[in-house]
Design an enzyme around this catalytic site. Structure first.
Site, mmCIF file in Angstrom:
data_model
loop_
_atom_site.group_PDB
_atom_site.id
_atom_site.type_symbol
_atom_site.label_atom_id
_atom_site.label_comp_id
_atom_site.label_asym_id
_atom_site.label_seq_id
_atom_site.Cartn_x
_atom_site.Cartn_y
_atom_site.Cartn_z
ATOM 1 N N TYR A 49 0.857 -1.179 0.000
ATOM 2 C CA TYR A 49 0.000 0.000 0.000
ATOM 3 C C TYR A 49 0.900 1.238 0.000
ATOM 4 C CZ TYR A 49 -4.373 2.523 0.672
ATOM 5 O OH TYR A 49 -5.447 3.343 0.507
ATOM 6 N N LYS A 104 -20.626 -19.861 -9.391
ATOM 7 C CA LYS A 104 -19.970 -19.719 -10.691
ATOM 8 C C LYS A 104 -18.519 -19.310 -10.508
ATOM 9 C CE LYS A 104 -20.886 -19.335 -15.279
ATOM 10 N NZ LYS A 104 -21.839 -20.066 -16.108
#
Length: 771
Positions: A49, A104
């Site tokens: 970060y 999915k």
């Protein structure tokens, strides 16, 4: 008590509570985000970060293509739905459809290692839906649209394909078309019918039905031969309630009902509702009818009813408890995998057809033993009950994804072409954890110079199945030894494609001269060791003696036996006839053990019960020579229950004596001991405790055990309680390339051992190894 009701969908029987607990227990849902970079230190976090993250941001600002270098974009697909057509549940809303979208995502990951964010949009207006998807598209490498009702789904997909430069596919439209198209092509081949001549009836005019019909036309079905019905009957030009998609299939006909239209049809495709197709309707179809009854969970006609109606039927459904399951998971993970890997700008018709043809072709190839086992089948073979591959076939990733990627390149939508297809397939196998470098090396080496390998117990199904693979993959030229009548009967029943492989039956009159020749050779070798000619004649009628004699006489280059006989029954004739290849007349047995941590060679695991120091030395030298055949440098740990002299009696003392001799006489050999197994495998603790060890911080790949008991137990434990793949036993020290299978070996084990034997034949020399 409603929550106790059993639900049967495909092969799974479960209660409502069981289904809910599955999704709730542990972390709710089915997917999570996992870091791919180190994060345990402040330094790591400063890179992950602020401030380190600014550098890739600036690079992407200058060149948007760098998003593929520095972010997950290239392997990230969005599964996007508004929940208006969820499975068989209908319009249940975006949030209620989330479990399906997570499912999915799970399938994408486990079948093709594609990362997914599932996104549920609470928006039914197609234009607003399109705008939202376009706005979030920069995050993703591809978009899978899911469970969006017709006709809005057509507008949404068409617009997004035109306006985005990443692959977009509505799987409900195209997935079923691609997979059922593969089944259709194979079924037509079995029925001996031409695609341009068949009459096709499609019952169901939703998104799937319309796209399947269009796709079948693109595969070669004549539009005038395709009849589509919706809930009101046949779609005709006389009707005024048709949308644009349905009008394309309208016929000038007075027929209305399904039973009228179906008469004489060659193909029925159902994407409608259960139990609408009767026996009588099926009986009215043409010879060898093809019925794809795709309604889920209840097909248009049950498997039992369909088979009872017609013995010549070729039948498929969307269910896994019947043969020929048309399952979209055969397509979408691998289609997106191939598209992402070449950075395709679209999934076009060429790519879809490439997937169809690849799936159809795979069904005609020999099925791996692991797939047969997964589906509790003895022999899945291309035919009326196997027109489409099984979803758990691990070859789908290496067959479908490359076909799609190649089609993307050839059709001009690939931005990152693949140059080395073999390397790409290996990369795919590594991604899925199904690649084993050593097995690849073994098979590749065997193919470089084809050798004749005689294989006994050829009446056995597993042996015949393995021989098909050995022949088809070009690993060796097999010669079958066994009962000719039984072998040929087994071939006819299970193993078509073996007709050109020679069979040697010791009971055939044609073998009389050869048997006498072998007896004379054996008698000459054994005449001063208590044997006479009559005994030799009897012995060569034993399959193990006969097989070894084939190699000795030059009628075969190698011999593989032992599927149904004791290990010693093959070793004995090998030693009596061929002898050893080393100055010490020593033999040993070795297993190759392969797992996620690497490849290891275990010896002696089969021959020497309680070896003395001399025997351990010989075993170590034979094993080292064999390891080098696999293009690996042996790093050898001689193990026991003590470390470097901590115990002064028993096997540690014997091992220590052997190590001392090896250090003095073979200073270049990377070997040390005695040591406990944990110090052998863990170089960190070995270096901390025993920094003086000759093998240093090298990774050990070869283990020499102090006795047969420990070696045998070790490899069998690895085989049973870990995910290790085992190859062996490899017989060391015999002069000719002869090996022995484990009794009841699997097809894969037989194939691997045939490759090992072929390599032995390639490297065979008359010279005696000096140990």
């Amino acid at each position: 008590m409603q929550h106790k009701t059993k639900t049967k969908i495909d092969m799974a029987t479960f209660t409502k509570d069981e289904a809910l607990r599955y999704h709730e227990n542990g972390k709710p849902g089915k997917i999570e985000v996992v870091p791919t970079k180190p994060y345990s230190t402040q330094y790591d976090l400063s890179l992950a970060y602020s401030p380190g993250v600014a550098e890739p941001c600036l690079e992407i600002e200058k060149n948007p293509e760098d998003a593929y270098r520095y972010t997950t974009k290239g392997n990230l697909v969005a599964v996007i739905s508004n929940g208006t057509a969820v499975l068989g549940l209908g319009d249940i809303g975006a949030l209620a459809g989330k479990p399906v979208m997570e499912g999915k995502a799970l399938l994408f990951k486990i079948f093709a290692d594609v990362d997914v964010f599932d996104i549920e949009l609470d928006e039914k207006d197609p234009k607003k839906f399109i705008e939202v998807v376009k706005a979030i598209a920069p995050t993703f490498g591809g978009i899978n649209l899911e469970d969006i009702k017709a006709p809005e789904c057509f507008e949404i997909e068409e617009t997004l394909i035109k306006e985005l430069n990443i692959p977009v596919m509505h799987d409900d439209q195209h997935g079923t078309a691609i997979i059922s198209g593969a089944g259709l092509l194979n079924a037509l081949e079995l029925a001996k019918k031409k695609i341009e001549a068949v009459k096709v009836v499609v019952n169901g005019a939703g998104a799937s039905g319309i796209m399947c019909a269009r796709y079948y036309v693109s595969l070669g079905v004549k539009l005038e031969n395709l009849f589509m019905l919706d809930s009101k009957g046949l779609i005709t030009v006389q009707r005024t309630d048709l949308n644009e998609q349905k009008r394309y299939f309208a016929k000038d006909s007075k027929l209305i009902k399904l039973e009228e239209v179906l008469k004489g049809a060659d193909v029925f495709l159902g994407l409608s509702k259960g139990n609408i197709l009767s026996r009588e309707m099926v009986q009215s179809m043409a010879d060898n009818p093809i019925v794809l009854a795709m309604a889920n969970p209840t097909p248009e006609i049950s498997y039992e009813e369909a088979i009872a109606a017609r013995k010549d039927i070729i039948f498929a459904t969307g269910r896994s408890d019947y043969p020929n399951q048309i399952n979209n998971v055969l397509g979408f993970p691998f289609i997106f995998r191939g598209a992402l890997d070449v950075r395709a700008t679209a999934i076009n018709e060429e790519m879809k057809k490439a997937a169809t043809y690849a799936i159809a072709a795979l069904a005609k190839k020999n099925v791996p033993e692991t797939v047969n086992a997964a589906y509790k089948s003895r022999n899945l073979t291309f035919g009326r009950e196997y027109i489409i591959p099984k979803p758990l076939d691990p070859r789908l990733i290496t067959e479908v994804a490359p076909a799609v990627a190649r089609a993307a390149m050839e059709s001009g939508v690939a931005q990152k072409p693949i140059k080395d297809w073999d390397a790409y397939r290996i990369k795919l196998m590594k991604q899925m954890g199904i690649y084993n470098k050593l097995t690849d090396v073994i098979h590749t080496k065997a193919k470089q110079q084809l050798k004749r390998i005689a294989i006994s117990d050829a009446e056995n199904y597993n042996v015949l199945k393995a021989v098909i693979m050995i022949k088809e993959q070009g690993i060796a030229d097999p010669i079958l030894i066994g009962n000719r009548a039984k072998i040929e009967a087994n071939m006819r029943e299970n193993c078509a494609g073996l007709c050109d492989i020679p069979i040697v039956d010791l009971h055939d009159l044609i073998e009389s001269d050869r048997l006498e020749k072998y007896a004379q050779i054996l008698f000459k070798k054994r005449q001063r060791k208590g044997s006479n000619l009559e005994e030799a004649r009897q012995l060569v009628r034993n399959v193990n003696y006969f097989g070894v004699m084939m190699v000795e006489a030059g009628d075969a280059d190698g011999f593989l036996a032992g599927y149904s006989t004791k290990y010693s029954n093959t070793i004995r004739p090998a030693l009596q006839i061929c002898g050893t290849n080393n100055s010490l007349n020593h033999i040993a047995g070795m297993y190759v053990v392969m797992n996620k941590n690497g490849t290891f060679f275990f010896a002696d695991t089969t021959v020497n019960h309680t070896p003395n120091a001399k025997t351990l030395i010989d075993t170590t030298l034979l094993t080292a020579a064999e390891v080098r055949k696999f293009n690996m440098d042996p790093v050898i740990a001689m193990v026991s229950y003590s470390n470097f002299g901590s115990t002064r009696k028993g096997s540690p003392e014997v091992v220590r004596e052997a190590v001392s001799y090896l250090h003095e006489n073979y200073p270049d050999l990377m070997v040390d001991g005695e040591m406990q197994a944990n110090y052998a495998f863990n170089k960190q603790i070995r270096m901390e405790k025993f920094p003086f060890s000759k093998i240093g911080d090298n990774d050990v790949n070869t283990i020499i055990f102090p006795n047969l008991s420990s070696g045998n137990i070790a490899y069998k434990m690895m085989m049973e309680i870990t995910d290790a793949e085992i190859i062996g036993p490899i017989l060391l020290g015999v002069k000719k390339p002869i090996n022995v299978l484990q009794m009841g070996a699997s097809v894969r084990e037989i194939v691997n051992m045939a490759a090992i034997t072929a390599i032995g034949a390639q490297t065979y020399t008359d010279e005696i190894m000096k140990l």
